[in-house]
Design a protein around this motif. Structure first.
Motif, PDB file in Angstrom:
ATOM      1  N   LEU A 132       0.855  -1.190   0.000  1.00  0.00           N
ATOM      2  CA  LEU A 132       0.000   0.000   0.000  1.00  0.00           C
ATOM      3  C   LEU A 132       0.896   1.246   0.000  1.00  0.00           C
ATOM      4  N   LYS A 133       1.384   1.619  -1.183  1.00  0.00           N
ATOM      5  CA  LYS A 133       2.361   2.695  -1.311  1.00  0.00           C
ATOM      6  C   LYS A 133       1.727   4.035  -1.664  1.00  0.00           C
ATOM      7  N   THR A 134       0.557   4.017  -2.332  1.00  0.00           N
ATOM      8  CA  THR A 134      -0.115   5.240  -2.768  1.00  0.00           C
ATOM      9  C   THR A 134      -1.618   5.087  -2.527  1.00  0.00           C
ATOM     10  N   PRO A 135      -2.369   6.181  -2.564  1.00  0.00           N
ATOM     11  CA  PRO A 135      -3.826   6.058  -2.410  1.00  0.00           C
ATOM     12  C   PRO A 135      -4.467   5.186  -3.479  1.00  0.00           C
ATOM     13  N   GLU A 136      -3.861   5.122  -4.668  1.00  0.00           N
ATOM     14  CA  GLU A 136      -4.401   4.276  -5.738  1.00  0.00           C
ATOM     15  C   GLU A 136      -4.322   2.796  -5.386  1.00  0.00           C
ATOM     16  N   ASN A 153     -15.387   8.574   5.622  1.00  0.00           N
ATOM     17  CA  ASN A 153     -16.053   7.769   4.597  1.00  0.00           C
ATOM     18  C   ASN A 153     -16.062   8.520   3.263  1.00  0.00           C
ATOM     19  N   TYR A 154     -16.414   9.806   3.306  1.00  0.00           N
ATOM     20  CA  TYR A 154     -16.458  10.642   2.101  1.00  0.00           C
ATOM     21  C   TYR A 154     -15.080  10.736   1.448  1.00  0.00           C
ATOM     22  N   MET A 155     -14.063  10.985   2.250  1.00  0.00           N
ATOM     23  CA  MET A 155     -12.712  11.133   1.688  1.00  0.00           C
ATOM     24  C   MET A 155     -12.253   9.856   1.003  1.00  0.00           C
ATOM     25  N   ILE A 159     -11.339   9.345  -2.996  1.00  0.00           N
ATOM     26  CA  ILE A 159     -10.046   8.795  -3.432  1.00  0.00           C
ATOM     27  C   ILE A 159     -10.281   7.649  -4.411  1.00  0.00           C
ATOM     28  N   ALA A 160     -11.193   6.747  -4.055  1.00  0.00           N
ATOM     29  CA  ALA A 160     -11.482   5.599  -4.915  1.00  0.00           C
ATOM     30  C   ALA A 160     -11.981   6.050  -6.279  1.00  0.00           C
ATOM     31  N   ARG A 161     -12.888   7.033  -6.310  1.00  0.00           N
ATOM     32  CA  ARG A 161     -13.423   7.523  -7.576  1.00  0.00           C
ATOM     33  C   ARG A 161     -12.319   8.051  -8.483  1.00  0.00           C
ATOM     34  N   LYS A 162     -11.418   8.857  -7.917  1.00  0.00           N
ATOM     35  CA  LYS A 162     -10.348   9.423  -8.740  1.00  0.00           C
ATOM     36  C   LYS A 162      -9.363   8.346  -9.181  1.00  0.00           C
ATOM     37  N   ALA A 163      -9.190   7.348  -8.316  1.00  0.00           N
ATOM     38  CA  ALA A 163      -8.264   6.259  -8.657  1.00  0.00           C
ATOM     39  C   ALA A 163      -8.867   5.281  -9.652  1.00  0.00           C
ATOM     40  N   GLY A 164     -10.199   5.372  -9.873  1.00  0.00           N
ATOM     41  CA  GLY A 164     -10.826   4.560 -10.903  1.00  0.00           C
ATOM     42  C   GLY A 164     -11.359   3.214 -10.463  1.00  0.00           C
ATOM     43  N   PHE A 165     -11.664   3.065  -9.178  1.00  0.00           N
ATOM     44  CA  PHE A 165     -12.285   1.814  -8.733  1.00  0.00           C
ATOM     45  C   PHE A 165     -13.425   2.146  -7.765  1.00  0.00           C
ATOM     46  N   PRO A 166     -14.415   1.266  -7.626  1.00  0.00           N
ATOM     47  CA  PRO A 166     -15.551   1.550  -6.740  1.00  0.00           C
ATOM     48  C   PRO A 166     -15.137   1.485  -5.270  1.00  0.00           C
ATOM     49  N   SER A 167     -15.755   2.331  -4.457  1.00  0.00           N
ATOM     50  CA  SER A 167     -15.406   2.346  -3.036  1.00  0.00           C
ATOM     51  C   SER A 167     -15.792   1.043  -2.343  1.00  0.00           C
ATOM     52  N   SER A 168     -16.640   0.253  -2.993  1.00  0.00           N
ATOM     53  CA  SER A 168     -16.996  -1.060  -2.428  1.00  0.00           C
ATOM     54  C   SER A 168     -15.783  -1.992  -2.387  1.00  0.00           C
ATOM     55  N   ASP A 169     -14.723  -1.617  -3.120  1.00  0.00           N
ATOM     56  CA  ASP A 169     -13.489  -2.402  -3.075  1.00  0.00           C
ATOM     57  C   ASP A 169     -12.619  -2.060  -1.866  1.00  0.00           C
ATOM     58  N   ARG A 312     -22.579  21.151  -1.117  1.00  0.00           N
ATOM     59  CA  ARG A 312     -23.548  20.501  -2.003  1.00  0.00           C
ATOM     60  C   ARG A 312     -23.022  19.140  -2.468  1.00  0.00           C
ATOM     61  N   SER A 313     -21.748  19.086  -2.803  1.00  0.00           N
ATOM     62  CA  SER A 313     -21.140  17.825  -3.243  1.00  0.00           C
ATOM     63  C   SER A 313     -21.229  16.760  -2.147  1.00  0.00           C
ATOM     64  N   GLN A 314     -20.976  17.165  -0.912  1.00  0.00           N
ATOM     65  CA  GLN A 314     -21.049  16.208   0.196  1.00  0.00           C
ATOM     66  C   GLN A 314     -22.478  15.743   0.443  1.00  0.00           C
ATOM     67  N   LEU A 315     -23.421  16.678   0.345  1.00  0.00           N
ATOM     68  CA  LEU A 315     -24.828  16.304   0.511  1.00  0.00           C
ATOM     69  C   LEU A 315     -25.244  15.310  -0.568  1.00  0.00           C
ATOM     70  N   GLU A 316     -24.889  15.587  -1.810  1.00  0.00           N
ATOM     71  CA  GLU A 316     -25.265  14.701  -2.908  1.00  0.00           C
ATOM     72  C   GLU A 316     -24.603  13.333  -2.762  1.00  0.00           C
ATOM     73  N   TRP A 317     -23.369  13.314  -2.279  1.00  0.00           N
ATOM     74  CA  TRP A 317     -22.698  12.033  -2.058  1.00  0.00           C
ATOM     75  C   TRP A 317     -23.421  11.215  -0.999  1.00  0.00           C
ATOM     76  N   LEU A 318     -23.759  11.843   0.117  1.00  0.00           N
ATOM     77  CA  LEU A 318     -24.466  11.146   1.186  1.00  0.00           C
ATOM     78  C   LEU A 318     -25.802  10.596   0.703  1.00  0.00           C
ATOM     79  N   GLN A 319     -26.501  11.395  -0.083  1.00  0.00           N
ATOM     80  CA  GLN A 319     -27.801  10.942  -0.601  1.00  0.00           C
ATOM     81  C   GLN A 319     -27.626   9.806  -1.599  1.00  0.00           C
TER      82      GLN A 319
END
Length: 342
Positions: A132-136, A153-155, A159-169, A312-319
């Protein structure tokens, strides 16, 4: 808003925003008791400074602090009336309480800004040595949270979204309190976490934790924490809210000038650090705590200005993640008009 323009706006806030409401001397002497929720982090220093230097007293308040170890319990305390004002991250619990007409965000506090030290992404030494060397590389690893729907949880999700994988991973591990997350990371029971720089740097120096990235690279202009109060205060006691924000804003200015902008002289820095030390790292000697308090202090928006796009971004993410009611609106969550909107 571009980074340059944002900095210009922030530089112009502060003193002009900090004192929109000044009480006459007779009224100031009354000292209305109010309770303010804090976490024992350097990022909550503006309230500590405002109390120690009499800024709250100047606005007619007799402030006492109530300590918390996570964001959600503070929101519940404000909704119940046990606490009057707080400063913490947006969570699913906060949004649900806003929908019920119990709490309102009235301003912004801690925020990520390019070029200013911000929150760091950490890995346990055990996980780092295992790859585990980088956030990716977070895919397939565990990440510590206080609770589902928290800022942690949001952060991790961003990170997962930008790295290109689902946060479920990512395997999220809710541990309720920050001290429990720290202990689990140091012992290798969880693989990763993200936290403010003074805590992150102290952990990294211990050798059992490694810094692997910065949140600002994944969530630009992230409004990390907000100032909030009960909906009753926000909607029906505007003078009280204005006075509170005026005092808090003076504390913000002192904090930023001493520890973020580094405009203050050595005597002022020492005085500010001593105030903070009463609440942060108070179990260790001042000479040991001072470097930790000073190093890596994050910017708190002058005048408690708020970046609405981030809220707004955080609210939309939570929803979208089914961690907050889908019909909550920004108007229910935020009471506009008290501070500058960035």
């Amino acid at each position: 808003m571009t980074t340059t323009n944002r900095r210009a706006v922030l530089a112009g806030l502060g003193a002009a925003t900090a004192a929109p409401f000044i009480l006459p001397r007779r009224a100031r002497a009354a000292g209305t008791p109010i309770k303010v929720g804090i976490l024992h982090f350097t990022s909550h220093a503006p309230a500590m400074i405002a109390k120690a230097r009499g800024y709250f007293a100047d606005q007619g308040f007799d402030v006492s602090f109530v300590g918390f170890q996570a964001a959600q319990p503070m929101a519940v305390a404000i909704a119940s009336g046990d606490v009057d004002f707080g400063m913490t991250a947006i969570s699913g619990g906060l949004v649900s309480l806003a929908q019920k007409g119990a709490v309102k965000i009235i301003g912004g506090a801690l925020q990520e800004h390019k070029g200013i030290e911000g929150q760091k992404i950490l890995a346990s030494k055990k996980a780092y040595d295992a790859g585990l060397k980088t956030p990716e590389d977070l895919k397939g690893h565990s990440f510590g949270l206080t609770s589902a729907g928290s800022s942690f949880n949001y952060m991790a999700d961003m990170i997962a979204r930008k790295a290109g994988f689902p946060s479920s991973d990512i395997r999220f591990v809710p541990l309720q309190k920050v001290p429990a997350i720290i202990a689990s990371l140091k012992s290798g029971q969880i693989d990763a976490w993200s936290i403010v720089p003074n805590i992150a740097d102290a952990l990294a120096k211990g050798g059992s934790v490694v810094e692997i990235g910065k949140i600002s690279d994944y969530i630009p202009d992230y409004q990390v924490t907000t100032v909030f109060t009960s909906a009753k205060n926000a909607d029906h006691k505007p003078e009280v809210v204005k006075r509170y924000l005026a005092a808090l804003s003076k504390g913000i200015d002192d904090y930023n000038n001493a520890l973020v902008y580094k405009k203050a002289d050595a005597k002022e820095v020492d005085e500010v650090v001593k105030i903070i030390h009463e609440y942060v790292y108070s179990s260790m000697p001042l000479e040991k705590a001072a470097p930790r308090i000073q190093h890596g202090a994050m910017l708190v928006n002058p005048g408690a200005a708020i970046t609405m796009s981030s809220v707004r971004s955080q609210l939309e993410w939570l929803q979208g993640a089914n961690m907050a009611p889908k019909d909550v609106t920004m108007d229910q969550l935020v009471k506009s008009g008290y501070v500058k909107e960035l």
